[in-house]
Scaffold this motif. Structure first.
Motif, PDB file in Angstrom:
ATOM      1  N   UNK A 282      45.077  49.032  42.008  1.00 34.85           N
ATOM      2  CA  UNK A 282      44.803  49.919  40.930  1.00 34.85           C
ATOM      3  C   UNK A 282      46.315  50.298  40.311  1.00 34.85           C
ATOM      4  N   UNK A 283      47.104  50.891  41.300  1.00 31.09           N
ATOM      5  CA  UNK A 283      48.284  51.637  41.037  1.00 31.09           C
ATOM      6  C   UNK A 283      49.336  50.658  40.836  1.00 31.09           C
ATOM      7  N   UNK A 284      49.352  49.338  41.214  1.00 30.77           N
ATOM      8  CA  UNK A 284      50.264  48.289  40.592  1.00 30.77           C
ATOM      9  C   UNK A 284      50.273  48.325  39.215  1.00 30.77           C
ATOM     10  N   UNK A 285      48.832  47.904  38.970  1.00 34.86           N
ATOM     11  CA  UNK A 285      48.629  47.768  37.398  1.00 34.86           C
ATOM     12  C   UNK A 285      48.922  48.797  36.652  1.00 34.86           C
ATOM     13  N   UNK A 286      48.408  50.071  36.972  1.00 35.83           N
ATOM     14  CA  UNK A 286      48.634  51.428  35.964  1.00 35.83           C
ATOM     15  C   UNK A 286      50.238  51.734  36.144  1.00 35.83           C
ATOM     16  N   UNK A 287      50.883  51.457  37.311  1.00 35.13           N
ATOM     17  CA  UNK A 287      52.144  51.787  37.142  1.00 35.13           C
ATOM     18  C   UNK A 287      53.060  50.952  36.181  1.00 35.13           C
ATOM     19  N   UNK A 288      52.801  49.559  36.572  1.00 37.68           N
ATOM     20  CA  UNK A 288      53.721  48.591  35.656  1.00 37.68           C
ATOM     21  C   UNK A 288      53.418  48.890  33.942  1.00 37.68           C
ATOM     22  N   UNK A 289      52.283  48.941  33.754  1.00 34.05           N
ATOM     23  CA  UNK A 289      51.836  49.206  32.310  1.00 34.05           C
ATOM     24  C   UNK A 289      52.315  50.417  31.882  1.00 34.05           C
ATOM     25  N   UNK A 290      51.771  51.483  32.406  1.00 35.25           N
ATOM     26  CA  UNK A 290      52.121  52.705  31.921  1.00 35.25           C
ATOM     27  C   UNK A 290      53.492  53.265  32.195  1.00 35.25           C
ATOM     28  N   UNK A 291      54.041  53.195  33.220  1.00 33.01           N
ATOM     29  CA  UNK A 291      55.206  53.969  33.767  1.00 33.01           C
ATOM     30  C   UNK A 291      56.387  52.797  34.046  1.00 33.01           C
ATOM     31  N   UNK A 292      56.186  51.696  33.578  1.00 36.42           N
ATOM     32  CA  UNK A 292      57.509  50.883  33.680  1.00 36.42           C
ATOM     33  C   UNK A 292      57.623  50.124  32.506  1.00 36.42           C
ATOM     34  N   UNK A 293      56.744  49.268  31.997  1.00 35.96           N
ATOM     35  CA  UNK A 293      56.829  48.396  30.641  1.00 35.96           C
ATOM     36  C   UNK A 293      57.008  49.537  29.312  1.00 35.96           C
ATOM     37  N   UNK A 294      56.352  50.249  29.175  1.00 32.41           N
ATOM     38  CA  UNK A 294      55.998  51.409  28.241  1.00 32.41           C
ATOM     39  C   UNK A 294      57.218  52.370  28.007  1.00 32.41           C
TER      40      UNK A 294
END
Lengths: 602, 193
Positions: A67-79
């Motif tokens: 969960x947190x890998x996906x959420x982090x990478x999308x909302x907190x890294x790439x964006x």
């Protein structure tokens, strides 16, 4: 209030800064910190899966990692990493001194940072979100997630989403309203076009997820039953709402990288971007069609033949403008005098890896095939090829390309190229075998697998590839800190580039342009340097100006106060008993900050 | 504050931002209205809209909100023509009618609650409260902004005629009003269809 006397260093100057270049640095640095977090989560998952029946982490922890890998990478890294580029480049590329609303810009950064911390706060009390990055109903209902983890997820995303909304309005207005003289829409650099379309996608899709997250919060805290079929609610409604946002989100992640790569490839091939206007139109077409394909994530929910047919057709259609872009990049490089640097390597690998991911994407557009691939590792392979091989590689290319402009120093090329090859080989080792695992039927998101399935070898290779990528990441961190202190000094135009940001010193002065520029061509800077036959022209000496005559917005501490108020208001939902009071304190802080802000002289 | 920058579109940055926000808000309310339409007949227990709506009262509150929009139009007009007192009276009328509307909504909600429709009673109620509550929140924010403008103009007097700010608030207020007309149609009139 003029800030020429204000201190330019120290923690306070960073907290109160409204300079778009400093906010970009803050975005970039925070995103890279979250990148470490998301990377560690990925490594933990891959370590768990290196051998069958492993017990490195528990099933519960594994779910949190997914969960947190996906959420982090999308909302907190790439964006936010894309946001760092929007911030740094938008005013420089359009020849402006700052964004339209400098203080709102600071606000969106602080809201993003606090929201990101809120999202991850679950780890501190061992209640990290574990319902998947898509948070499918009814996993997030109170009945199935009685602890606070789903609240951290919903409220954290809510806050982060607000940050993106504020930023998107700001950049949309900046690009359409603040261009320098002569820069008509079709003379804007390609990166500005992809940024513009990304902002439209953001401010139109974010409200949908906002409402969906409010519905989750209401279901959990006030007993409504939107996603509870027992009282007439619908679990598929969540999927619709999530993907109406979620699919434009995919283009929000990839479009900025496409813009970056367009700039990199043109510069390092020493040729103009091939088919510029077609690129612009295909970017707009992607943005438009991006809203019409969400249900291809939901073919297996049983949409009915008409809806399925529509979404199959729309999904196949969106491949057309995307394919046009790929051909344009190849034609840009074709026949160019290609200079191999870390930046151009990342740029070229973007095209290759994105094409790969695009091809498996076309396969998914067919509903019958998609039904076979649903929830297998084939899907994992597909979206990592587009989002990691695509977006992340493109963003790394952007970091290597613009780092001299941002910091005034080059990143080390040797370390950079070693990192690139580790990334390239490691990435393909990790994700290419996942195609095989997927068609062999290995399901996603399972914390382990049995030894007799024939999946052992590929999983082992995947994990070794992930470790190689991690080594590449560590090299990048070393490179970053080393080059910030000791890197080779960069001139104003180190790559012989084409756009306006290279006309000013590296790093740029606080006011960006001493004299506001005027452009006459697309790639204006190139035309100033070279005549039609490609012979170097004599550049006129830089004009004199008085830096003290330039008015800049003063620093402000209200943005961080307002962001703290918002976060405090959201955090009230986690606290039993006195939570309401915490939320009310948050609302009070928001009101005070908003009035302080409104009455502050900009 | 009032140093007007030249913009490419000729539209003030803040006004442009408000239009953009309105675009975004369309999707916000679009989602809420869709959610209401999906859920309004899915409840497994009562009460339903047919049983509970009081069309007379809601017509009155709709009329009240429409009048506030008329007053807002006057406020923008007087601001442009630099007539301080009429502008202040118009702004006060807008804020007052906005407050009336919120009062109507408070009465309506407490009446529904009394009739047995709570937030968690059924999905019709939940989506109804979410939609109209979100609209009410927008009205409340509007009332706050307009009161702030009014107070600012009362303090600063003739020196303060910020055309753009009053016009931008007007944009917001009219948008909130238009959304209410849609809500009134979809929520309160569709029960007769």
């Amino acid at each position: 209030m003029s800030n020429h006397g204000a201190p330019k260093t120290g923690l306070w100057s960073w907290i109160t800064t409204v300079d778009h270049k400093r906010i970009a640095a803050l975005y970039g640095f925070s995103a890279l910190l979250f990148f470490v977090l998301g990377g560690v989560e990925a490594i933990m998952m891959r370590t768990q899966l290196i051998v069958p029946n492993n017990d490195f982490i528990t099933a519960r922890t594994f779910n949190s990692m997914v969960t947190m890998h996906g959420t982090t990478m999308i909302f907190l890294v790439v964006m936010p990493l894309s946001g760092a580029f929007f911030n740094f480049l938008t005013p420089l590329m359009i020849g402006a001194r700052d964004v339209a609303f400098p203080r709102l810009n600071a606000l969106s950064f602080w809201v993003f940072l606090f929201g990101g911390l809120l999202l991850n706060f679950g780890f501190v009390i061992n209640e990290a979100p574990r319902g998947g990055w898509f948070g499918y109903a009814n996993l997030t209902e109170l009945q199935y997630t009685p602890d606070l983890s789903a609240d951290f997820w919903a409220m954290g995303l809510q806050v982060v989403g607000l940050a993106s909304l504020i930023a998107s309005i700001n950049f949309f207005v900046t690009i359409l309203n603040m261009r320098c003289k002569g820069m008509t829409l079709l003379k804007m650099p390609m990166f500005i076009w992809t940024t513009l379309v990304t902002q439209v996608l953001l401010f139109l899709s974010l409200p949908v997820i906002t409402i969906a997250l409010v519905m989750i919060t209401f279901d959990r805290h006030f007993g409504t039953g939107f996603f509870n079929p027992g009282v007439g609610g619908s679990v598929v409604l969540w999927q619709h709402l999530f993907w109406v946002f979620g699919h434009p989100e995919v283009y929000i992640l990839i479009l900025p990288a496409m813009g970056i790569v367009s700039e990199i490839l043109a510069t390092f091939s020493r040729k103009p971007l091939f088919g510029y206007s077609v690129m612009v139109y295909s970017t707009c077409a992607i943005g438009f069609l991006g809203f019409a394909v969400w249900a291809h994530h939901m073919f297996t929910t049983g949409l009915g033949p008409w809806a399925t047919t529509f979404f199959v057709a729309a999904t196949m259609l969106i491949a057309v403008p995307t394919g046009v872009k790929i051909f344009n990049w190849i034609s840009t490089v074709w026949g160019g005098r290609i200079k191999i640097t870390t930046a151009s390597l990342f740029g070229l690998s973007f095209v290759a890896m994105f094409t790969f991911g695009g091809l498996s994407g076309i396969m998914h557009s067919s509903a019958p095939i998609d039904s076979q691939h649903q929830d297998t590792y084939f899907v994992v392979a597909h979206f990592h090829y587009v989002l990691y091989g695509g977006a992340v590689m493109g963003l790394f290319g952007g970091i290597f390309y613009w780092f001299p402009k941002i910091s005034g120093r080059f990143l080390n090329e040797t370390l950079g190229q070693i990192q690139f090859w580790l990334y390239m080989i490691g990435f393909n080792m990790t994700f290419f075998p996942m195609h095989f695992l997927g068609v062999q039927g290995m399901p996603r998101r399972n914390y382990t697998y049995a030894p007799d399935m024939g999946w052992d070898l590929w999983n082992f290779i995947c994990t070794i590839g992930a470790y190689m990528t991690a080594v590449g990441g560590i090299l990048f961190a070393i490179n970053l800190f080393y080059s910030l202190k000791k890197g080779e000094k960069a001139p104003a135009d180190p790559w012989d580039a084409r756009t306006l940001e290279w006309t000013i010193p590296s790093p740029p002065p606080e006011y960006n342009f001493g004299i506001e520029p005027t452009v006459t061509h697309l790639d204006d800077f190139w035309h100033r340097k070279y005549d039609e036959e490609g012979h170097k022209k004599q550049l006129p000496p830089p004009a004199k100006y008085d830096p003290h005559a330039i008015h800049l917005p003063g620093p402000s501490y209200w943005p961080i106060c307002l962001a703290a108020g918002l976060t405090c208001g959201a955090a009230g939902f986690f606290l039993k008993g006195f939570g309401l009071y915490v939320s009310l304190v948050g609302v009070a802080v928001i009101l005070i900050s908003a009035y302080g802000w409104a009455y502050e002289e900009a | 504050m009032s140093t007007h920058l030249e913009t490419n579109t000729g539209v003030d940055n803040r006004k442009f931002a408000m239009w953009t926000l309105i675009g975004s808000e369309c999707f916000l309310f679009g989602t809420l209205i869709t959610n209401y339409l999906i859920n309004r007949n899915r409840s497994v227990t009562g009460p339903t809209g047919q049983e509970i709506f009081n069309i007379d009262l809601t017509t009155l509150s709709t009329f009240d909100l429409l009048l506030s929009s008329v007053a807002m139009a006057f406020a923008v007009y007087y601001c442009k023509h630099k007539k301080l007192r009429p502008m202040q009276w118009s702004l006060a009328t807008v804020a007052l009618f906005g407050l009336f509307f919120l009062g109507f909504q408070y009465y309506e909600f407490s009446h529904f609650l009394h009739e047995g429709l709570g937030l968690s009673t059924n999905v019709f109620g939940a989506s109804f409260y979410m939609l109209t509550g979100c609209h009410g929140l927008h009205v409340a924010v509007g009332v706050m902004i307009i009161s702030t403008l009014l107070i600012k103009s009362l303090i600063k007097g003739e020196a303060w005629f910020n055309d753009d700010v009053v016009e931008i608030c007007g944009l917001y207020w009219h948008f909130v009003d238009v959304i209410w007309i849609i809500i009134f149609t979809v929520v309160y009139l569709f029960v007769y269809v």
